[in-house]
Every structure is written in C-alpha cells, then in structure tokens.
Design an enzyme around this catalytic site. Sequence first.
Site, PDB file in Angstrom:
ATOM      1  CB  ALA A  13     -16.431 138.843  83.053  1.00 45.69           C
ATOM      2  CB  ALA A  16     -14.696 137.800  86.879  1.00 49.59           C
ATOM      3  CE1 TYR A  59     -14.892 148.236  84.363  1.00 55.23           C
ATOM      4  CE2 TYR A  59     -14.011 148.512  82.148  1.00 55.23           C
ATOM      5  CZ  TYR A  59     -14.909 147.924  83.021  1.00 55.23           C
ATOM      6  OH  TYR A  59     -15.808 147.002  82.548  1.00 55.23           O
ATOM      7  CG  LEU A  75     -12.108 144.512  81.085  1.00 57.39           C
ATOM      8  CD1 LEU A  75     -11.246 145.765  80.908  1.00 57.39           C
ATOM      9  CD2 LEU A  75     -13.549 144.889  81.406  1.00 57.39           C
ATOM     10  CG  HIS A  80      -7.614 141.036  77.319  1.00 56.36           C
ATOM     11  ND1 HIS A  80      -7.574 139.688  77.021  1.00 56.36           N
ATOM     12  CD2 HIS A  80      -8.779 141.228  78.003  1.00 56.36           C
ATOM     13  CE1 HIS A  80      -8.672 139.105  77.493  1.00 56.36           C
ATOM     14  NE2 HIS A  80      -9.405 140.015  78.070  1.00 56.36           N
ATOM     15  CE  LYS A  98      -7.189 130.984  80.056  1.00 57.40           C
ATOM     16  NZ  LYS A  98      -8.153 131.767  80.715  1.00 57.40           N
ATOM     17  NE  ARG A 167     -17.554 132.386  75.010  1.00 58.02           N
ATOM     18  CZ  ARG A 167     -17.895 131.438  75.872  1.00 58.02           C
ATOM     19  NH1 ARG A 167     -16.989 130.560  76.268  1.00 58.02           N
ATOM     20  NH2 ARG A 167     -19.122 131.358  76.329  1.00 58.02           N
ATOM     21  CG  ASP A 179     -13.086 131.393  74.224  1.00 55.06           C
ATOM     22  OD1 ASP A 179     -12.864 132.134  75.202  1.00 55.06           O
ATOM     23  OD2 ASP A 179     -13.882 130.430  74.277  1.00 55.06           O
TER      24      ASP A 179
END
Length: 324
Positions: A13, A16, A59, A75, A80, A98, A167, A179
């Site tokens: 991501a 990340a 993964y 992710l 999650h 989160k 999002r 978010d």
Amino acid sequence: MTQALRFGILGAAKFAREHMAPAIHEARGAELVALATSSVNKAAPFQAFCPGLSVETDYDALLARSDIDAVYIPLPNAMHIDWSLKALNAGKHVLCEKPIAMAAHDIDRLIAKRDETGLLAAEAFMIVHHPQWQRVRTLLAAGEIGALRRADVAFSFDNGAARDDIRNRPETGGGALGDIGVYAFGSVRFATGQDPLAITSARITRENGVDVSAEVTAQFPGFDYHGYVSMRMAPFQEVRFHGTEGLLTVKTPFNAGVAGLAEIEIRQADGSRRIEQFPRVRQYVCQVENFVQAARGQADYPWTLENARGTQAMIDRVFDADQG
C-alpha cells in the site's frame, strides 16, 4: 543482545511505502524482513530504502515463513479482520491499520484469538504514541482547563477526484467515518478516558454507497462532543477542548510533522496563553517501538483491541443515528 522483532508486510500500500515501512526499518528493536505483494514491481520502492527486503507474491507464503515474528497489515479495511486472524493463527504478532474492523462485534473474534494465542494484536492508531496526545491527556486529567464541557473536532481532506481510491469504494470498506472518524472519535476517547453516553445527532452524506462526510454531536459524561469529518472538503484538522477555566487546542492532532507542527495551545480564563511544541517526533516510529516493547512483554501497549472496539462502537452508533 536481544534479537530484533522481524516484520513482514502484507500488501504494498502507498501508506505502507511512505510511512510505516520506513518506520519499521528505522525503529529500534525492529527489522523489516519481507513484503508480500502480487506485483513484484511494487516492491522496488520498498527495496530502495531497505535493500535486503525479500518479496513474496502470496500473503499466505509470508505468514508461513519462520523468520517473521510480526506482520503489519495495511490492506483495505474490509480485509483487516480475516488477515489479522490468519496471522495470529500463523503465530505472528499483528499490527493492523485502522479501522481494524467494519463493526465492533467483529473485534470480539480478534480479542478471543489474541487471548487464545497470547500474541500481541493491535490497531495501528499512531496518535496515542505521540507525546502531544499523552500530554493532552495528562493536562485534562490534572484540570488544567477546569472541568471539560465541550470537545470540538474537525478533520477533512478532498479525494473526490480519485474515484478508484479504496476510500471511495464500498466493496473495500471505504468511507470517511472508517478512514478518519476513527481519529475524530478515538482522540477524544483517549484524551478523556470516556465513552459517549449517547449520539445526539448524526448527519451522513453519501456518494456511491460510501459515507463521504459526517457531522456528529454526542453526549459524554460531563461534556458534549461536536465534530465533522469529510473526504470532500479542503484539508483541515484541529481538536479543541473547552473547559470551565480554559481552552486547550491541538493544532495538528492527527498528521503531526506532516500536515504541520505538533503544537498544543493552552488559553486560561485570565487571557494568558502558552504554547507547547513537539518538534522532530516521528509518531510512526514511536508506534513501532512501543509495539516491539509490548510484543516482548516489556511494556503495556497504549491502544488495546478493547480501546479500538470502543471507537468502532461509537462509529457503529453514528451510523445507527444517521438522520441524513
């Protein structure tokens, strides 16, 4: 010498790449070992600052590795819980972005698995690791502004043009409340140690099945909450606590050091004012270092799954109270 806690990351991501992977790489006691991504090309920017990083294209393959002690999960929101549970079942500590779940009751499964395995599982709510929020909590508890009567929270940005952004997509668990509502609600809960008695009003604006803005008022024990979050407004963030004897304002509450300087302003009833600043603090690095200490059993982690559940429960109640 204590061996570093060895991290793997599930997914390449952007967040990340820009924030958490560098933080893991630089944090004391942590080592970034592997990245799992279906696109090997996405690994190149990670390897630019962490040359020894190995890459898995699956993964599950990363979770099966014996040289990984903990995983960081950035992710999409809807993934999650499942991947956090898989990681715990694989014997890995979990630091998950989160919101860690889409509904509060889903976190119960994660709490049960955490307790069963004895591993650390936590939501990556980085602001509680920043000294400015620890200071805010201390000041409020000490009565620096008298009895708290009102908390005002604003957090906004505009990603309306990025329709493919996760999002903005319902199937990936997008939405402003998940978010950034987690910051708006979680910050006040952390600072005061309280949960809302009632959501007194909620007005949610939706586009394409996703909540893009929300205005919320709530009643807490002793004070009222007023706030808005939006993914369709100019960037802004601020948290203000108004008490009987003063006013405490957190100028860059959520993206400290990125959107602006970490700074607290305290105004007293007599008109006096003082500023407390926290320059050069990197809250993502602080978060990783606290996670390492907690995983080793050397310290408590400041944001438990129970804490995360409380914030998600407030988000759930806002959806239930929606008058929009």
